[in-house]
Design an enzyme around this catalytic site. Structure first.
Site, mmCIF file in Angstrom:
data_model
loop_
_atom_site.group_PDB
_atom_site.id
_atom_site.type_symbol
_atom_site.label_atom_id
_atom_site.label_comp_id
_atom_site.label_asym_id
_atom_site.label_seq_id
_atom_site.Cartn_x
_atom_site.Cartn_y
_atom_site.Cartn_z
ATOM 1 N N ARG A 97 0.854 -1.196 0.000
ATOM 2 C CA ARG A 97 0.000 0.000 0.000
ATOM 3 C C ARG A 97 0.886 1.242 0.000
ATOM 4 N NH1 ARG A 97 -1.484 1.773 4.649
ATOM 5 N NH2 ARG A 97 -2.178 -0.236 5.443
ATOM 6 N N LYS B 189 -8.097 6.986 -19.276
ATOM 7 C CA LYS B 189 -8.426 7.550 -20.574
ATOM 8 C C LYS B 189 -7.188 7.519 -21.485
ATOM 9 C CE LYS B 189 -12.184 8.098 -18.256
ATOM 10 N NZ LYS B 189 -12.569 9.362 -17.633
#
Ligand code: PLP
Length: 387
Positions: free
Chosen positions: A53, A202
């Site tokens: 993490r 994207k």
């Protein structure tokens, strides 16, 4: 340790940013370090990372690569674009005020109004292409100016240098969501932004195969605070997603040229079509933001939107008739996509708010892909003939 690529051109930085041959095997591509933890030589001592993490070598490579693209030293990767945006907003505290664009990505507007407002932040939404409107919205407690340019889906253009000056005078941070333009076309940090945010889902990833986000800054103190939030809240991407994004971004410069070539052709075609009442593309001289776009963008990107008369129905029908333009949310992948903002991506924005921001019910949004231009134009022509 990745080499310093700051003197090199954009394409060289896209290919080599963040990646060094792997020291044990010489693998030219960063491996997927699919591990949650790392064996330590001694208590309280780590080789590089202690827990994934907090840090992971595949993520390190992606973070360095995204930073390199934006010409900055510090990048942080997140599980999604929304997680990246949320992390930036967590720099603020209850009572702080944000001035944001009125034509934002629908998910950003939802996060601001439905989640963060409840946590004590307040927001003013203004047309950020109107500098006077931005000045008028500032308050003594304004801590952040949040801007997208070009916007989604109306492709409005805001003057980044002028907005940076306004934010600086107000003592507010200036953050730009650069998802639509990408660093291949526009580099907000060099125009005075403090933070750049991406949905790497994207164009940066570019292949419609992974969801991710990133934040880039030149400021080491902001980087420290954001890395603390990233680790504390934990919205990190897994190593495999980092690998896919890293692989995708190496061809960003090639893909963006083709996206722009195709979008320019599509915009010109639509502008001449009798059934199309309006085309939104900053590359068209008729676009109100054309001059500013020419100053701050290298080219105008792959997104085009246009309006059909008669409300929701004609656009709805068009979305069902295209064959190469696939009906889907999202954007920025190699495949051309079509969607109807009023019923899809912007359905969570109240109809009055939508219309007040100029988002017509008859609006259709295209993410123009990298297929052959002739095929894309023929596809739109046959679909428009049928509506
Ligand atoms: C998609 C998008 C986002 C959200 O990113 P996710 O990766 O879907 O969480 C934010 N801003 C813009 C401009 C986007 O297009």
């Amino acid at each position: 340790m990745a080499q310093d690529l700051s003197g090199y051109g954009f394409g060289t930085r896209a290919v080599h940013g963040g990646t060094e041959p792997e020291p044990v095997t010489g693998a030219i591509m960063t491996p997927v370090f699919q591990t949650s933890t790392y064996v330590q030589p001694r208590p309280a001592e780590a080789k590089l990372h202690e827990y994934s993490r907090t840090g992971n070598p595949t993520r390190d490579a992606l973070e360095a690569a995204v930073a390199t693209l934006e010409g900055a030293p510090h990048g942080l990767a997140f599980a999604s674009g929304m997680a990246a945006i949320d992390a930036v907003l967590r720099l603020l505290s209850a009572g702080d005020h944000v001035v944001a664009g009125d034509d934002l990505y629908g998910g950003t507007y939802r996060l601001f109004t439905k989640v963060l407002q409840r946590c004590g932040l307040s927001f003013s939404f203004v047309d950020t292409s109107n500098l006077a409107a931005v000045e008028a919205a500032l308050r003594p407690e304004t801590r952040l100016l949040w801007v997208e340019t070009p916007t989604n889906p109306l492709l409005k253009i805001s003057d980044l240098s002028a907005l940076a000056a306004i934010a600086r005078r107000a003592g507010a941070l200036f953050a730009v969501d650069n998802t639509f333009a990408t660093p291949a076309l526009q580099q907000p940090l060099s125009l005075g932004a403090d933070l750049v945010v991406h949905s790497t889902t994207k164009y940066v990833g570019g292949h419609s195969d992974v969801v991710g986000g990133a934040v880039v800054t030149r400021d080491p103190e902001l980087r420290e605070r954001l890395a603390f939030i990233q680790n504390a809240a934990g919205a990190v991407p897994g190593p495999w997603d980092c690998f896919l994004t890293l692989r995708g971004l190496k061809t960003l410069h090639l893909r963006m040229e083709r996206h722009c070539d195709n979008a320019e052709a599509v915009a010109a075609f639509l502008a001449e079509h009798p059934k199309v009442t309006r085309v939104h593309y900053p590359g068209l001289p008729s676009h109100p933001g054309h001059e500013v776009a020419r100053r701050q963008m290298r080219r105008c990107g792959g997104m085009v939107s246009f309006e059909l008369e008669g409300g929701i129905q004609p656009g709805y029908d068009l979305c069902l008739r295209t064959r190469i333009f696939r009906l889907a949310e999202s954007l920025g992948g190699v495949e051309s996509l079509v969607e109807q903002p009023a019923t899809m991506t912007h359905a969570s924005v109240e109809p009055e708010v939508r219309r007040a921001a100029g988002l017509a019910d008859g609006l259709v949004r295209l993410s123009v892909g990298v297929e052959d231009r002739e095929d894309l134009l023929a596809d739109l022509e046959q679909a428009l003939d049928a509506v």
